[in-house]
Design an enzyme around this catalytic site. Structure first.
Site, PDB file in Angstrom:
ATOM      1  N   GLY A  16       0.801  -1.241   0.070  1.00 21.05           N
ATOM      2  CA  GLY A  16      -0.161  -0.061  -0.076  1.00 21.05           C
ATOM      3  C   GLY A  16       0.842   1.093  -0.112  1.00 21.05           C
ATOM      4  O   GLY A  16       0.706   2.059  -0.617  1.00 21.05           O
ATOM      5  N   PHE A 117     -13.936  -0.842  16.229  1.00 21.49           N
ATOM      6  CA  PHE A 117     -12.747  -1.373  16.334  1.00 21.49           C
ATOM      7  C   PHE A 117     -11.801  -1.281  17.697  1.00 21.49           C
ATOM      8  O   PHE A 117     -12.256  -0.248  18.181  1.00 21.49           O
ATOM      9  CB  PHE A 117     -11.652  -1.121  15.295  1.00 21.49           C
ATOM     10  CG  PHE A 117     -11.344  -2.122  14.523  1.00 21.49           C
ATOM     11  CD1 PHE A 117     -12.065  -2.738  13.335  1.00 21.49           C
ATOM     12  CD2 PHE A 117      -9.898  -2.882  14.234  1.00 21.49           C
ATOM     13  CE1 PHE A 117     -11.679  -3.669  12.547  1.00 21.49           C
ATOM     14  CE2 PHE A 117      -9.417  -3.609  13.484  1.00 21.49           C
ATOM     15  CZ  PHE A 117     -10.414  -4.129  12.570  1.00 21.49           C
ATOM     16  N   ASP A 218      13.727  -6.256   5.280  1.00 21.93           N
ATOM     17  CA  ASP A 218      15.015  -5.878   4.253  1.00 21.93           C
ATOM     18  C   ASP A 218      15.355  -4.418   4.167  1.00 21.93           C
ATOM     19  O   ASP A 218      16.611  -4.222   4.367  1.00 21.93           O
ATOM     20  CB  ASP A 218      14.490  -6.250   2.925  1.00 21.93           C
ATOM     21  CG  ASP A 218      14.359  -7.442   2.666  1.00 21.93           C
ATOM     22  OD1 ASP A 218      14.214  -8.443   3.561  1.00 21.93           O
ATOM     23  OD2 ASP A 218      13.479  -8.079   1.628  1.00 21.93           O
ATOM     24  N   GLN A 237       3.891  -5.333  17.761  1.00 26.39           N
ATOM     25  CA  GLN A 237       2.666  -5.622  18.443  1.00 26.39           C
ATOM     26  C   GLN A 237       2.362  -7.370  18.247  1.00 26.39           C
ATOM     27  O   GLN A 237       2.569  -7.971  16.913  1.00 26.39           O
ATOM     28  CB  GLN A 237       1.609  -4.835  17.397  1.00 26.39           C
ATOM     29  CG  GLN A 237       0.038  -5.196  17.704  1.00 26.39           C
ATOM     30  CD  GLN A 237      -0.959  -4.220  17.327  1.00 26.39           C
ATOM     31  OE1 GLN A 237      -1.298  -4.421  16.133  1.00 26.39           O
ATOM     32  NE2 GLN A 237      -0.937  -3.201  17.960  1.00 26.39           N
ATOM     33  N   HIS A 239      -0.861  -9.559  17.772  1.00 31.73           N
ATOM     34  CA  HIS A 239      -2.274  -9.373  17.873  1.00 31.73           C
ATOM     35  C   HIS A 239      -2.813 -10.441  18.698  1.00 31.73           C
ATOM     36  O   HIS A 239      -2.466 -11.748  18.591  1.00 31.73           O
ATOM     37  CB  HIS A 239      -2.673  -9.467  16.317  1.00 31.73           C
ATOM     38  CG  HIS A 239      -4.191  -9.090  15.930  1.00 31.73           C
ATOM     39  ND1 HIS A 239      -5.074  -9.946  16.314  1.00 31.73           N
ATOM     40  CD2 HIS A 239      -4.606  -8.194  15.151  1.00 31.73           C
ATOM     41  CE1 HIS A 239      -6.209  -9.396  15.892  1.00 31.73           C
ATOM     42  NE2 HIS A 239      -5.884  -8.392  15.187  1.00 31.73           N
ATOM     43  N   LEU A 249      -3.809 -14.637  10.927  1.00 33.05           N
ATOM     44  CA  LEU A 249      -4.630 -13.379  11.548  1.00 33.05           C
ATOM     45  C   LEU A 249      -6.280 -13.674  11.523  1.00 33.05           C
ATOM     46  O   LEU A 249      -6.900 -14.163  10.473  1.00 33.05           O
ATOM     47  CB  LEU A 249      -4.510 -12.160  10.854  1.00 33.05           C
ATOM     48  CG  LEU A 249      -5.286 -10.907  11.460  1.00 33.05           C
ATOM     49  CD1 LEU A 249      -4.723 -10.585  12.973  1.00 33.05           C
ATOM     50  CD2 LEU A 249      -5.013  -9.710  10.642  1.00 33.05           C
ATOM     51  N   GLU A 252      -9.691  -8.287  14.425  1.00 35.90           N
ATOM     52  CA  GLU A 252     -10.393  -7.580  15.264  1.00 35.90           C
ATOM     53  C   GLU A 252     -11.846  -7.450  15.038  1.00 35.90           C
ATOM     54  O   GLU A 252     -12.570  -7.222  15.949  1.00 35.90           O
ATOM     55  CB  GLU A 252      -9.543  -6.369  15.671  1.00 35.90           C
ATOM     56  CG  GLU A 252      -9.803  -5.876  16.959  1.00 35.90           C
ATOM     57  CD  GLU A 252      -8.731  -4.251  17.091  1.00 35.90           C
ATOM     58  OE1 GLU A 252      -7.635  -4.991  16.899  1.00 35.90           O
ATOM     59  OE2 GLU A 252      -9.236  -3.605  17.492  1.00 35.90           O
ATOM     60  N   ARG A 283      -4.700  -3.845  21.268  1.00 37.89           N
ATOM     61  CA  ARG A 283      -4.476  -5.042  21.282  1.00 37.89           C
ATOM     62  C   ARG A 283      -3.241  -5.437  22.219  1.00 37.89           C
ATOM     63  O   ARG A 283      -3.205  -6.602  22.694  1.00 37.89           O
ATOM     64  CB  ARG A 283      -3.658  -5.098  19.974  1.00 37.89           C
ATOM     65  CG  ARG A 283      -4.620  -5.240  18.872  1.00 37.89           C
ATOM     66  CD  ARG A 283      -4.148  -5.208  17.607  1.00 37.89           C
ATOM     67  NE  ARG A 283      -5.242  -5.042  16.379  1.00 37.89           N
ATOM     68  CZ  ARG A 283      -4.933  -4.823  15.241  1.00 37.89           C
ATOM     69  NH1 ARG A 283      -3.756  -4.825  14.516  1.00 37.89           N
ATOM     70  NH2 ARG A 283      -5.864  -4.699  14.420  1.00 37.89           N
ATOM     71  N   HIS A 370       2.702  -9.654  14.895  1.00 33.32           N
ATOM     72  CA  HIS A 370       1.619  -8.987  13.813  1.00 33.32           C
ATOM     73  C   HIS A 370       2.220  -7.777  13.248  1.00 33.32           C
ATOM     74  O   HIS A 370       2.259  -7.489  12.095  1.00 33.32           O
ATOM     75  CB  HIS A 370       0.308  -8.669  14.458  1.00 33.32           C
ATOM     76  CG  HIS A 370      -0.497  -8.262  13.549  1.00 33.32           C
ATOM     77  ND1 HIS A 370      -1.202  -8.932  12.487  1.00 33.32           N
ATOM     78  CD2 HIS A 370      -1.293  -6.927  13.556  1.00 33.32           C
ATOM     79  CE1 HIS A 370      -1.980  -8.182  11.793  1.00 33.32           C
ATOM     80  NE2 HIS A 370      -2.069  -7.107  12.458  1.00 33.32           N
ATOM     81  N   ARG A 412      -0.042   0.108  18.187  1.00 34.84           N
ATOM     82  CA  ARG A 412      -0.683   0.628  17.394  1.00 34.84           C
ATOM     83  C   ARG A 412      -2.078   0.198  17.627  1.00 34.84           C
ATOM     84  O   ARG A 412      -2.620  -1.045  17.616  1.00 34.84           O
ATOM     85  CB  ARG A 412      -0.264  -0.159  15.784  1.00 34.84           C
ATOM     86  CG  ARG A 412      -1.148   0.590  14.651  1.00 34.84           C
ATOM     87  CD  ARG A 412      -0.579   0.164  13.174  1.00 34.84           C
ATOM     88  NE  ARG A 412      -0.543  -1.594  13.246  1.00 34.84           N
ATOM     89  CZ  ARG A 412      -1.802  -2.101  12.951  1.00 34.84           C
ATOM     90  NH1 ARG A 412      -2.984  -1.703  12.729  1.00 34.84           N
ATOM     91  NH2 ARG A 412      -1.639  -3.635  12.723  1.00 34.84           N
ATOM     92  N   SER A 417      -2.927   0.964  10.505  1.00 29.83           N
ATOM     93  CA  SER A 417      -1.679   0.691   9.747  1.00 29.83           C
ATOM     94  C   SER A 417      -2.174   0.943   8.274  1.00 29.83           C
ATOM     95  O   SER A 417      -1.443   1.461   7.445  1.00 29.83           O
ATOM     96  CB  SER A 417      -1.384  -0.913   9.757  1.00 29.83           C
ATOM     97  OG  SER A 417      -2.548  -1.711   9.499  1.00 29.83           O
TER      98      SER A 417
END
Lengths: 597, 235
Positions: A16, A117, A218, A237, A239, A249, A252, A283, A370, A412, A417
């Site tokens: 993204g 959430f 990397d 984190q 999860h 996963l 949530e 979390r 996570h 987070r 994210s």
């Protein structure tokens, strides 16, 4: 130098953040996006539940509330100016994604649908607020697809299945990257004025993980080798809900839709740890609560897992007890069909991997590695930083999970994210292109490819008395056992010793594949070196921080210590030695206070 | 339990011709075929090459033929495919090495159907979202699930026969936009698909639907696109 390419801006990674950066940079600068995977294989596609923005489509909400929730979620380690910026930018960013074609789920009146959430609240009542904009439980997939589609529409140049192996620095400025074309094994030099690193996280360091094989850190491993700092590496984190043993996963969003966590006695134990928002606490709080339950023998059948229960009868029972209502005030109730429609992928994962149908059976879950909160330090425009004073590295940018802005601080919030990569990917792209327009190509150092050539030939000519897979397995186990959800001095010292021993053993690894075409054995061995370097950095940072905050929980220092530790960690590798420094947290409106949910 | 894993092998730098290698290894019913391949790569033959990333069926990297059926190696468990497992590369795309095929023609076909929202009407003046009813959104929900793994296209006999055929995956992605109420370029896409190498190469064999690891009703989507062409318009 063979296979020489010249671009004003080079983006490394096509998830993204990389796609967003590529899309924006390519509007004004000659840009290439380089990725070790086909872009649609990137890990953004695994994100499920939603992307946060205070649109207020279903109930009152404000970017200021989103800002405060994120600050609180970060355990006050996030930089408040950057958080405020992200939460303000969130609203137009979501509309932009919609205009690009992202197929969000819709409210009955046709607006973007939103769900609750963890950690996202109405700041007046303290109750969960519907802020996560979603497309079923494949929101990340839809973001990744939509951004890739937009890149195709705008003729962005891609180098797919090119593994970037090194950064080229020229007199303190970024000057490009060295990459291997996986299909041919040829090295390519990408000469650039600006480099944007968007390589994602490094969750493959731990045994139980939700992360893709590609998540080998990397980007930060490369910049560390160039003497550049990493920030807040102790914050990673876990999860709460990974599929037992596999770590896959479970969003949530399951709890957003009313699912609850149950222990071996059938108790909804989150009531005891977070009386107000219960299963929708942040979390870090939930993962620790789960750990405590299991440690005290209340796992299912005394084992190291708990149940996540989203059966309609369970959801409806607890929704009634909580007094949960729909936006129109009617009592909240769900049917099995609605669960299936809202969470199709979760239902599929459980059926395939567990043989469990979550509409009729509870899901066995355990916390799973996570998300990387730390990373390459940047300011809110994606510019990489060289030191604790905020000095910018000319031409170097980072965005997405690889970057530490820091908007996530010590923990987070879910949905932030995807938001992070859209907002900061855009600004990194814009800034890099703007910089490139006003800059000349830095001269390419003659020895640009030497380091990596040497490193690869070492991997090919090791004694072969060590097996890379064994080293990886031992690293993952020791990191999960001792640098995981709960940490203590002795365990971490043991882990550090082990990691350093593994680094020595790594020198004896020998790649058996002598070919050039898709030498995935060589690439995996190189990636393992990155993971080991970062495991060492993480463990050193964890040992150094003698408090508990957010995702960094220590049994021997159980309290947050704002007097000594309200600061970011910076770590450098200089002459083979790790050195630690600090940077103050930017606090604008919200003074740290005790964090309860 | 003992698992017999027979794997297609071809290394263009060494082998004149492809062959099969058989590995007898220990495994569990809950192991993914991907786990078995990783084990072979880690401990028996490091040269074995295949793509993989997410390992839970959402990235589409590890599409391959498992016991004669196109599947994702990370979504095929021993308990589902048995203890005698044959693994081969996808059919219809050139084998580069072992289980790795050339994906470029596949993505080229995808690009032909204009896989992006086209809407020249300016968005609402307040900058907010374009509205879409839940019913309109539901029409193309199924085809938004595509992960471009190529399981469908490389299971299609029409694609095997002629790789100029755009293939099921490209049509699935065309469907995703043609039936999106916000899109304005359905006719351009239908023009591409109303050709020698478009939807009429589909003979409703249903291999694609059976192969899809995302359980997309591929043949149905192709049928809906055919109907849209016949009617000359979408609704």
């Amino acid at each position: 130098m063979s296979n020489l390419h010249q671009f004003e801006v080079v983006v490394v990674g096509a998830g993204g953040a990389g796609l967003m950066a590529g899309l924006y940079a390519s509007r004004t600068a000659k840009t290439a996006v380089i990725s070790k995977l086909y872009p649609t294989r990137s890990h953004t596609g695994a994100a499920q539940g939603g992307v946060g923005a205070a649109l207020g489509n279903l109930e009152e909400d404000h970017p200021e509330w989103h800002t405060f929730d994120t600050v609180k979620g970060s355990d006050y380690l996030g930089d408040q100016d950057a958080i405020e910026f992200m939460c303000e930018e969130a609203v137009p960013a979501i509309y932009e994604l919609e205009h690009m074609g992202l197929p969000f789920d819709r409210t009955p009146d046709g607006k973007i649908s939103q769900r609750p959430f963890g950690g996202h609240t109405n700041n007046v009542t303290g109750k969960p607020v519907r802020r996560a904009c979603h497309a079923a439980d494949r929101t990340g997939h839809m973001i990744l697809q939509t951004l890739y589609q937009q890149c195709l529409k705008n003729n962005v140049t891609f180098y797919d299945e090119f593994q970037v192996l090194d950064l080229i620095m020229s007199n303190g400025k970024a000057a490009g990257v060295i990459a291997v074309e996986l299909a041919t094994g040829e090295l390519h030099t990408f000469h650039a004025k600006a480099v944007i690193i968007a390589t994602g996280g490094h969750g493959r360091i731990w045994e139980i993980t939700s992360n893709a094989y590609a998540y080998t850190g990397d980007g930060p491993a490369i910049t560390l080798r160039h003497g550049l700092p990493l920030e807040d590496m102790e914050f990673f984190q876990f999860h709460p809900t990974g599929i037992y043993k596999l770590g896959i996963l479970i969003t949530e969003g399951v709890r957003g839709e009313g699912g609850v966590l149950l222990n071996g006695k059938g108790e909804r134990f989150m009531e005891r740890y977070a009386p107000k928002v219960k299963d929708l606490a942040s979390r870090d709080v939930i993962s620790r609560a789960m750990y405590m339950e299991m440690a005290e023998g209340r796992g299912i059948n005394g084992q190291n897992y708990l149940y996540l229960d989203v059966r309609p009868e369970t959801v409806n029972k607890y929704a009634a007890l909580d007094g949960r209502t729909n936006p129109d005030g009617s009592p909240y109730r769900v049917t099995g069909e609605q669960i299936l429609a809202k969470l199709p992928d979760i239902v599929d994962f459980c059926r395939v991997y567990l043989g469990v149908d979550p509409v009729t059976q509870p899901m066995p879950v355990q916390p799973t590695a996570h998300y990387t909160m730390g990373g390459i330090p940047t300011n809110k425009f994606g510019e990489a930083l060289a030191d604790e004073k905020g000095t910018v590295v000319p031409g170097l940018y980072a965005a997405g999970e690889v970057a530490c802005v820091s908007v996530h601080g010590a923990n987070r919030l879910g949905t932030n994210s995807l938001l992070d990569l859209v907002v900061f990917g855009k600004y990194a792209g814009l800034r890099a292109a703007e910089y490139a327009k006003g800059a000349d190509f830095p001269p390419l150092p003659a020895d640009a490819g030497d380091y990596i050539q040497e490193h690869l030939s070492r991997l090919r000519s090791g004694t072969g008395k060590e097996n890379a897979f064994d080293i990886a397995r031992e690293m993952k186990k020791v990191m999960f056992d001792h640098v995981g959800i709960f940490r203590v001095e002795a365990g971490m010292q043991q882990a550090l010793q082990k990691i350093r021993e593994l680094q020595e053993r790594y020198k004896h690894v020998s790649v058996t594949d002598t070919g050039k075409i898709f030498n995935t054995e060589l690439i995996s061995a190189w990636e393992l070196g990155n993971l080991l370097d970062l495991a060492e950095v993480i463990t050193v940072c964890c040992l150094n921080r003698t408090e508990s905050r957010g995702g960094h929980a220590r049994d021997d220092y159980p309290k947050r210590d704002d007097v000594n530790w309200l600061k970011h960690t910076m770590i450098w590798k200089r002459n083979g030695q790790l050195q630690i420094g600090y940077k103050p947290v930017t606090i604008t409106k919200y003074q740290p206070k005790e964090r309860t949910y | 339990m003992e698992i017999t894993l027979k794997v297609f092998r071809y290394n263009p730098e060494k082998d004149a011709k492809w062959h099969y290698e058989t590995y007898v290894i220990e495994g569990q019913p809950t192991d993914r075929v991907l786990d078995l391949l990783e084990y072979v790569k880690g401990y028996i033959d490091g040269t074995l090459s295949f793509r993989r990333s997410c390992a839970h069926g959402v990235c589409g990297s590890d599409a391959m033929r498992i016991n004669g059926r196109n599947r994702l190696a990370c979504k095929a468990l021993v308990r589902d495919v048995g203890t005698k497992i044959t693994v081969e590369p996808l059919i219809g795309l050139k084998v580069i090495k072992d289980l790795i095929v050339d994906m470029e023609p596949f993505f080229d076909n995808y690009k032909k159907i204009l896989p992006f929202l086209i809407n020249e009407t300016p968005p609402p003046a307040d900058g907010k979202e374009r509205y879409q009813s839940p019913e309109d959104r539901a029409i193309f929900d199924d085809t938004t699930k595509c992960i471009l793994c190529a399981c469908c296209t490389t299971s299609c006999p029409s694609f095997w026969a002629n790789d100029d055929y755009v293939g099921p995956a490209a049509i699935v992605n065309a469907h995703r936009f043609i039936f999106d109420s916000r899109d304005e370029a359905a006719n351009e896409r239908l023009k591409v698909l109303n050709s020698m190498f478009g939807v009429y190469r589909c003979h409703t064999i249903f291999n694609c639907t059976e192969a899809c690891p995302r359980e997309i009703q591929v043949t149905k989507a192709i049928g809906e696109v055919k109907m849209a062409i016949l009617r000359g318009k979408i609704k």
